[in-house]
Design an enzyme around this catalytic site. Structure first.
Site: not given
Length: 126
Positions: A9, A58, A119
């Protein structure tokens, strides 16, 4: 011995967790996969997933944080590849969250409620 590491993550801190969860759901289709609330309410961790990969985002909310985070030059970002780039672009344009476009490279960036840049890349042939 060759060690193998796997991405799990990325973490970002947010001021308004519910607003951020709603943004990531609307903008990128991410949904909550787990939540951890500290026993005394100091912090809440919410993990979002794309339903395709195991990688998660997260979102950390800290109870005592009231000021926006200083993102510095904000040169770091998280990238997402999308199967229908034009439809994604129109969706993000309607949301008003496109913050930068590079038409020469065929990419653009959106900005979340805390100022983080994301992006957006089209799916390309190898």
């Amino acid at each position: 011995m060759a060690l193998k590491f796997k991405f799990i993550h990325n973490n970002i801190n947010v001021l308004d967790q519910e607003k951020s969860i709603a943004f990531y759901k609307e903008a990128l289709g991410l949904s909550e996969v787990k939540r951890k609330e500290h026993k005394d309410g100091d912090f809440v961790l919410v993990f979002l997933g794309d339903g395709i990969t195991e990688h998660q985002l997260e979102l950390t909310w800290l109870r005592d944080r009231t000021e926006p985070y200083d993102l510095g030059d904000n040169e770091s970002h998280i990238a997402f590849r999308v199967d229908d780039f034009e439809a994604a672009y129109e969706h993000h344009k309607k949301m008003g969250c496109i913050c930068y476009e590079n038409k020469d490279m065929g990419i653009y960036f959106i900005e979340d409620p805390d100022g983080y840049w994301l992006e957006i890349l089209p799916t390309r042939d190898k």
